[in-house]
Write a protein that holds these residues in place. Sequence first.
Motif, PDB file in Angstrom:
ATOM      1  N   VAL A   1      19.257  10.439  45.114  1.00  0.00           N
ATOM      2  CA  VAL A   1      20.066   9.575  44.243  1.00  0.00           C
ATOM      3  C   VAL A   1      19.133   8.783  43.335  1.00  0.00           C
ATOM      4  O   VAL A   1      18.014   8.440  43.708  1.00  0.00           O
ATOM      5  N   ILE A   2      19.600   8.516  42.128  1.00  0.00           N
ATOM      6  CA  ILE A   2      18.877   7.621  41.221  1.00  0.00           C
ATOM      7  C   ILE A   2      19.234   6.181  41.574  1.00  0.00           C
ATOM      8  O   ILE A   2      20.395   5.872  41.828  1.00  0.00           O
TER       9      ILE A   2
ATOM     10  N   ASP B   1      23.996   4.664  56.049  1.00  0.00           N
ATOM     11  CA  ASP B   1      23.445   5.405  54.909  1.00  0.00           C
ATOM     12  C   ASP B   1      22.462   4.471  54.222  1.00  0.00           C
ATOM     13  O   ASP B   1      22.835   3.376  53.786  1.00  0.00           O
ATOM     14  N   ILE B   2      21.221   4.913  54.125  1.00  0.00           N
ATOM     15  CA  ILE B   2      20.139   4.043  53.658  1.00  0.00           C
ATOM     16  C   ILE B   2      19.352   4.739  52.561  1.00  0.00           C
ATOM     17  O   ILE B   2      18.942   5.896  52.722  1.00  0.00           O
ATOM     18  N   GLU B   3      19.155   4.046  51.435  1.00  0.00           N
ATOM     19  CA  GLU B   3      18.386   4.565  50.312  1.00  0.00           C
ATOM     20  C   GLU B   3      16.926   4.131  50.434  1.00  0.00           C
ATOM     21  O   GLU B   3      16.635   2.941  50.509  1.00  0.00           O
TER      22      GLU B   3
ATOM     23  N   ARG C   1       8.284   7.482  49.799  1.00  0.00           N
ATOM     24  CA  ARG C   1       8.059   6.992  51.155  1.00  0.00           C
ATOM     25  C   ARG C   1       8.969   7.666  52.180  1.00  0.00           C
ATOM     26  O   ARG C   1       9.046   7.234  53.336  1.00  0.00           O
ATOM     27  N   SER C   2       9.626   8.721  51.763  1.00  0.00           N
ATOM     28  CA  SER C   2      10.661   9.316  52.604  1.00  0.00           C
ATOM     29  C   SER C   2      10.106   9.972  53.870  1.00  0.00           C
ATOM     30  O   SER C   2      10.726   9.886  54.941  1.00  0.00           O
TER      31      SER C   2
ATOM     32  N   LYS D   1      13.725   4.818  39.507  1.00  0.00           N
ATOM     33  CA  LYS D   1      13.166   5.562  40.625  1.00  0.00           C
ATOM     34  C   LYS D   1      14.177   6.509  41.255  1.00  0.00           C
ATOM     35  O   LYS D   1      15.389   6.269  41.228  1.00  0.00           O
ATOM     36  N   LEU D   2      13.641   7.575  41.846  1.00  0.00           N
ATOM     37  CA  LEU D   2      14.442   8.482  42.661  1.00  0.00           C
ATOM     38  C   LEU D   2      14.358   8.018  44.107  1.00  0.00           C
ATOM     39  O   LEU D   2      13.281   7.713  44.621  1.00  0.00           O
ATOM     40  N   TYR D   3      15.519   7.961  44.751  1.00  0.00           N
ATOM     41  CA  TYR D   3      15.600   7.590  46.157  1.00  0.00           C
ATOM     42  C   TYR D   3      16.174   8.767  46.947  1.00  0.00           C
ATOM     43  O   TYR D   3      16.781   9.677  46.386  1.00  0.00           O
TER      44      TYR D   3
END
Length: 266
Positions: free
Chosen positions: A167-168, A121-123, A128-129, A181-183
Motif C-alpha cells: 500500500v502507498i 492489520d499493520i502498515e 523494514r518488512s 513511501k511504499l508500505y
Amino acid sequence: VDYVDAVALGDCGGMVITARFVNEVPSGSALTRYGLWPVFYRSLVHEGTEYMPTLDYLWRWDADWFWCTQIFPGLRFWIIRWLCGPEMLRSDMYKKFNDAVISKVLEPLGLNKNEELIIQDIEIPVSRSADWIRSFLRVVPSKRIGKIKLTRPGQQQETVPIWLCPVIGTASPLMPMDSSKLYINFGFWDAVEGPETEGGMSVGNINRALETLTHEFEGKKTLYSSVFLSEEDFFEQYNGQHYKGIKSKYDPEGRLRGWYQRLTKA
C-alpha cells in the motif's frame, strides 16, 4: 500485473500471488471456482497458474475468512460446507457466529479468560518488512500457542500465515504516514493462549507489545481492531491535535463519544 498480494509462512518463505486480466480461458486450461469447495487458502502452498472469474478472485478470501475458519473444525469437510451453502460461508456470518459464541458461552463460563485475540492489520515501511516479520513472530508466538497454521507439502513443520499487501502511505491527517513511501500491510488474525496471555483481553499483553513494536518500526496499525495504547500515546501517534480541532468545531459540547473512547470502550 493487475493485482498483487502475498502470504508469508512464518519466516520460512511464502507465496506471492499476482493476477492479470485475460479475455478467455486458454484452450486446455480449466476455470477454478473457490468458495464452497475447494478451499482457497489451502492452495497457497502450491505454485501454479489458475483461471478464475473476476468476481471470484476479488472475493476469494471471504469464504474462509482468509484462513480463520480453522477455528470451526467442521468446515474442513466438504459435506458440512455444502450443507451450510454459500449464504453462510461468508466473513460477516462467521463474525456474528463467533461473537455470539464468545459472549454467550465462552465469557460466561470463563473459558477464554486467558485467551488473547490478535486481530491486526499493520502498515510497515517496505524497507523494514523482513525485520518486522522476525520481530513480529518473537512478540506474537502464534506458532507455539496459536490456533491458525499452514503446512507446506512434504514438511511436518507448521508455519504461521501472515497476509501481505503493498500500500502507498496515506496522506490522511488522522492516519499519519509518509505518502511518498511504499508500505506493506501485514494482516494477522489468531487466538492465542499461553503463559504470555494470562488475563486475556482484559490485560492484552501481546497486543500491547505489538503496538510498541509497531511504533518502533515507524508503522501504523489500522483502527478497526482492539486498541490498548494510552490516550496520550494514541493522540501522539494519530495526530490528536488535528482530531481535537475537528471535535471542537463540530461537537463543541461533547455530545458524542470521543474517538479514543469509541476505540477502547465497548
